[in-house]
Scaffold this motif. Structure first.
Motif, PDB file in Angstrom:
ATOM      1  N   GLY A  49     -62.882 -11.478  24.468  1.00 26.78           N
ATOM      2  CA  GLY A  49     -64.103 -11.656  22.841  1.00 26.78           C
ATOM      3  C   GLY A  49     -64.084 -12.620  22.786  1.00 26.78           C
ATOM      4  O   GLY A  49     -64.748 -12.585  21.483  1.00 26.78           O
ATOM      5  N   THR A  50     -64.092 -13.589  23.343  1.00 25.90           N
ATOM      6  CA  THR A  50     -64.792 -14.944  23.280  1.00 25.90           C
ATOM      7  C   THR A  50     -66.285 -15.568  22.692  1.00 25.90           C
ATOM      8  O   THR A  50     -66.508 -15.840  24.157  1.00 25.90           O
ATOM      9  CB  THR A  50     -64.204 -16.405  23.575  1.00 25.90           C
ATOM     10  N   GLU A  51     -66.483 -15.544  21.822  1.00 23.82           N
ATOM     11  CA  GLU A  51     -68.351 -16.277  21.630  1.00 23.82           C
ATOM     12  C   GLU A  51     -68.759 -17.530  20.644  1.00 23.82           C
ATOM     13  O   GLU A  51     -67.599 -17.830  19.723  1.00 23.82           O
ATOM     14  CB  GLU A  51     -68.880 -14.870  20.840  1.00 23.82           C
ATOM     15  N   ILE A  52     -68.439 -18.165  21.616  1.00 27.42           N
ATOM     16  CA  ILE A  52     -69.152 -19.434  21.137  1.00 27.42           C
ATOM     17  C   ILE A  52     -70.844 -19.781  20.422  1.00 27.42           C
ATOM     18  O   ILE A  52     -71.528 -18.982  21.066  1.00 27.42           O
ATOM     19  CB  ILE A  52     -69.079 -20.909  22.056  1.00 27.42           C
ATOM     20  N   GLN A  53     -70.853 -19.695  19.255  1.00 31.48           N
ATOM     21  CA  GLN A  53     -71.700 -19.435  18.140  1.00 31.48           C
ATOM     22  C   GLN A  53     -72.198 -21.139  18.496  1.00 31.48           C
ATOM     23  O   GLN A  53     -73.882 -21.356  17.925  1.00 31.48           O
ATOM     24  CB  GLN A  53     -71.435 -19.014  17.173  1.00 31.48           C
ATOM     25  N   GLU A  54     -71.607 -21.989  18.134  1.00 28.50           N
ATOM     26  CA  GLU A  54     -72.591 -23.593  18.029  1.00 28.50           C
ATOM     27  C   GLU A  54     -71.879 -24.457  18.375  1.00 28.50           C
ATOM     28  O   GLU A  54     -71.054 -24.557  18.499  1.00 28.50           O
ATOM     29  CB  GLU A  54     -72.130 -24.120  16.327  1.00 28.50           C
ATOM     30  N   ALA A  55     -72.479 -25.078  19.179  1.00 34.77           N
ATOM     31  CA  ALA A  55     -71.845 -27.189  19.945  1.00 34.77           C
ATOM     32  C   ALA A  55     -72.669 -28.136  19.061  1.00 34.77           C
ATOM     33  O   ALA A  55     -73.845 -27.677  18.477  1.00 34.77           O
ATOM     34  CB  ALA A  55     -71.988 -26.590  21.129  1.00 34.77           C
ATOM     35  N   GLY A  56     -71.957 -28.512  18.685  1.00 39.61           N
ATOM     36  CA  GLY A  56     -72.089 -30.475  18.169  1.00 39.61           C
ATOM     37  C   GLY A  56     -71.541 -31.505  18.930  1.00 39.61           C
ATOM     38  O   GLY A  56     -70.844 -31.739  18.877  1.00 39.61           O
ATOM     39  N   VAL A  57     -72.073 -32.587  17.909  1.00 42.40           N
ATOM     40  CA  VAL A  57     -71.323 -33.617  17.732  1.00 42.40           C
ATOM     41  C   VAL A  57     -70.895 -33.942  16.959  1.00 42.40           C
ATOM     42  O   VAL A  57     -71.796 -34.036  15.480  1.00 42.40           O
ATOM     43  CB  VAL A  57     -71.745 -34.462  19.106  1.00 42.40           C
ATOM     44  N   GLU A  58     -69.332 -34.163  17.040  1.00 43.07           N
ATOM     45  CA  GLU A  58     -68.564 -34.914  15.636  1.00 43.07           C
ATOM     46  C   GLU A  58     -67.813 -36.490  15.998  1.00 43.07           C
ATOM     47  O   GLU A  58     -68.035 -36.956  17.262  1.00 43.07           O
ATOM     48  CB  GLU A  58     -67.418 -34.132  14.943  1.00 43.07           C
ATOM     49  N   GLU A  59     -66.944 -37.425  15.352  1.00 45.74           N
ATOM     50  CA  GLU A  59     -67.126 -38.696  15.709  1.00 45.74           C
ATOM     51  C   GLU A  59     -66.439 -38.647  16.378  1.00 45.74           C
ATOM     52  O   GLU A  59     -65.152 -37.946  16.876  1.00 45.74           O
ATOM     53  CB  GLU A  59     -66.710 -39.412  14.146  1.00 45.74           C
ATOM     54  N   GLY A  60     -66.527 -39.235  18.490  1.00 46.01           N
ATOM     55  CA  GLY A  60     -65.724 -39.310  18.978  1.00 46.01           C
ATOM     56  C   GLY A  60     -65.682 -37.959  19.720  1.00 46.01           C
ATOM     57  O   GLY A  60     -64.334 -37.988  20.815  1.00 46.01           O
ATOM     58  N   ALA A  61     -66.232 -36.574  19.408  1.00 48.56           N
ATOM     59  CA  ALA A  61     -65.310 -35.614  20.219  1.00 48.56           C
ATOM     60  C   ALA A  61     -66.552 -34.488  19.924  1.00 48.56           C
ATOM     61  O   ALA A  61     -68.262 -34.319  18.920  1.00 48.56           O
ATOM     62  CB  ALA A  61     -64.569 -34.475  19.848  1.00 48.56           C
ATOM     63  N   VAL A  62     -67.012 -33.427  21.259  1.00 51.49           N
ATOM     64  CA  VAL A  62     -67.817 -32.516  21.471  1.00 51.49           C
ATOM     65  C   VAL A  62     -67.166 -31.251  20.353  1.00 51.49           C
ATOM     66  O   VAL A  62     -66.524 -30.658  21.382  1.00 51.49           O
ATOM     67  CB  VAL A  62     -68.482 -32.206  22.482  1.00 51.49           C
ATOM     68  N   VAL A  63     -67.294 -30.593  19.248  1.00 51.02           N
ATOM     69  CA  VAL A  63     -67.424 -29.518  18.924  1.00 51.02           C
ATOM     70  C   VAL A  63     -68.242 -28.478  19.452  1.00 51.02           C
ATOM     71  O   VAL A  63     -69.308 -28.461  18.802  1.00 51.02           O
ATOM     72  CB  VAL A  63     -66.554 -29.606  17.084  1.00 51.02           C
ATOM     73  N   LEU A  64     -67.291 -27.466  19.295  1.00 48.71           N
ATOM     74  CA  LEU A  64     -67.664 -25.925  19.450  1.00 48.71           C
ATOM     75  C   LEU A  64     -66.840 -24.885  18.458  1.00 48.71           C
ATOM     76  O   LEU A  64     -65.910 -25.098  18.456  1.00 48.71           O
ATOM     77  CB  LEU A  64     -66.960 -25.249  21.211  1.00 48.71           C
ATOM     78  N   THR A  65     -68.183 -23.872  17.890  1.00 47.07           N
ATOM     79  CA  THR A  65     -66.765 -23.713  16.959  1.00 47.07           C
ATOM     80  C   THR A  65     -67.789 -21.614  17.492  1.00 47.07           C
ATOM     81  O   THR A  65     -68.906 -21.499  17.792  1.00 47.07           O
ATOM     82  CB  THR A  65     -67.391 -23.551  16.133  1.00 47.07           C
ATOM     83  N   GLY A  66     -67.230 -20.716  17.020  1.00 49.32           N
ATOM     84  CA  GLY A  66     -67.507 -19.307  17.224  1.00 49.32           C
ATOM     85  C   GLY A  66     -66.268 -18.781  17.116  1.00 49.32           C
ATOM     86  O   GLY A  66     -65.363 -18.592  16.063  1.00 49.32           O
ATOM     87  N   ARG A  67     -66.112 -17.788  17.668  1.00 46.53           N
ATOM     88  CA  ARG A  67     -64.783 -16.154  17.459  1.00 46.53           C
ATOM     89  C   ARG A  67     -64.670 -16.125  18.594  1.00 46.53           C
ATOM     90  O   ARG A  67     -65.020 -15.977  19.608  1.00 46.53           O
ATOM     91  CB  ARG A  67     -65.744 -15.063  16.323  1.00 46.53           C
ATOM     92  N   THR A  68     -63.154 -15.611  17.836  1.00 52.05           N
ATOM     93  CA  THR A  68     -62.497 -15.132  18.844  1.00 52.05           C
ATOM     94  C   THR A  68     -62.005 -13.188  18.766  1.00 52.05           C
ATOM     95  O   THR A  68     -61.515 -13.457  17.549  1.00 52.05           O
ATOM     96  CB  THR A  68     -61.317 -15.475  19.929  1.00 52.05           C
ATOM     97  N   ILE A  69     -61.878 -12.280  19.309  1.00 51.84           N
ATOM     98  CA  ILE A  69     -61.341 -11.209  18.941  1.00 51.84           C
ATOM     99  C   ILE A  69     -60.359 -10.555  20.448  1.00 51.84           C
ATOM    100  O   ILE A  69     -60.542 -10.825  21.142  1.00 51.84           O
ATOM    101  CB  ILE A  69     -63.000 -10.272  18.748  1.00 51.84           C
ATOM    102  N   GLY A  70     -59.785  -9.787  19.829  1.00 49.24           N
ATOM    103  CA  GLY A  70     -58.833  -9.117  20.505  1.00 49.24           C
ATOM    104  C   GLY A  70     -58.002  -9.833  21.485  1.00 49.24           C
ATOM    105  O   GLY A  70     -57.590  -9.591  22.585  1.00 49.24           O
TER     106      GLY A  70
END
Length: 231
Positions: A209-230
């Motif tokens: 149930g996980t959906e990654i919605q955005e990927a980007g770069v922050e200082e010193g890291a790759v950051v993924l954000t999204g939602r997880t259900i179930g």
């Protein structure tokens, strides 16, 4: 007399505070148990549950949310720095959960944030790119990959700037431009470098149930954000 009064007060406090501290802690352990199984973790995550509106209602199994923190989780050979879930409000059948020692609740869900360190991104890029990678820098909103190209018999250092995307279950480096000191590259060579640095790596084993919605770069890291259900 005073000693007896203090003893009675302590006992009363235990009866009042005990369930308030014990029961939410038990539920937190059951949530951690569920998430450990769903994410395939070697160790249980840290879980802190809350009821911001009426804390005592946690005794009734009513939670306005919670924080789940995982450190060092690995998915498909990709080692994450952190995985955090900000849980949505949820209810728990306290009696059934405690007697069965398993969570009896509606599906847990929430906002997901995954961080992958610069060192891990560099390791992945070095192992999967078709050209030698000598370094990776994640700063601002860019990913910069250092490599080299052979020009007239000389190895010329080259920096490739680009962004990060997420598609088809994988993180991809999206090269955009090349910076080279004191020289220009033939158009064909530039195109070859950009193509050879289009590297990607999949995150396998996330809950269905996980959906990654955005990927980007922050200082010193790759950051993924999204939602997880179930969960």
């Amino acid at each position: 007399m005073w000693t007896a009064f203090v003893s009675v007060a302590v006992v009363a406090a235990v009866f009042v505070v005990g369930p308030f501290t014990f029961l939410p802690s038990v539920v937190g352990g059951l949530v951690a148990q569920n998430i450990q199984a769903d994410f395939g973790l070697a160790e249980a995550p840290e879980v802190e549950l809350r009821n911001d509106d009426a804390p005592l209602e946690m005794l009734l199994g009513e939670f306005t949310g919670g924080e789940v923190s995982m450190r060092g989780a690995e998915f498909g050979g990709v080692r994450t720095e952190s995985v955090d879930v900000d849980l949505d409000p949820f209810d728990v059948d306290m009696r059934e959960s405690i007697t069965s020692r398993s969570l009896r609740s509606e599906d847990l869900r929430g906002d997901l944030r995954i961080e992958i360190s610069e060192e891990e991104v560099a390791r992945l890029a070095e192992s999967r790119a078709d050209v030698p990678v000598s370094g990776v820098d994640l700063s601002g909103e860019e990913m910069v990959v250092d490599t080299s190209v052979s020009l007239l018999g000389n190895a010329i250092p080259v920096s490739v700037r680009g962004g990060v995307g997420f598609e088809g279950g994988g993180i991809s480096f999206l090269p955009g431009s090349i910076a080279i000191a004191g020289a220009s590259l033939p158009e064909e060579t530039t195109a070859d470098i950009l193509e050879e640095l289009e590297v990607s790596f999949e995150l396998e084993g996330l809950p269905s149930g996980t959906e990654i919605q955005e990927a980007g770069v922050e200082e010193g890291a790759v950051v993924l954000t999204g939602r997880t259900i179930g969960l």
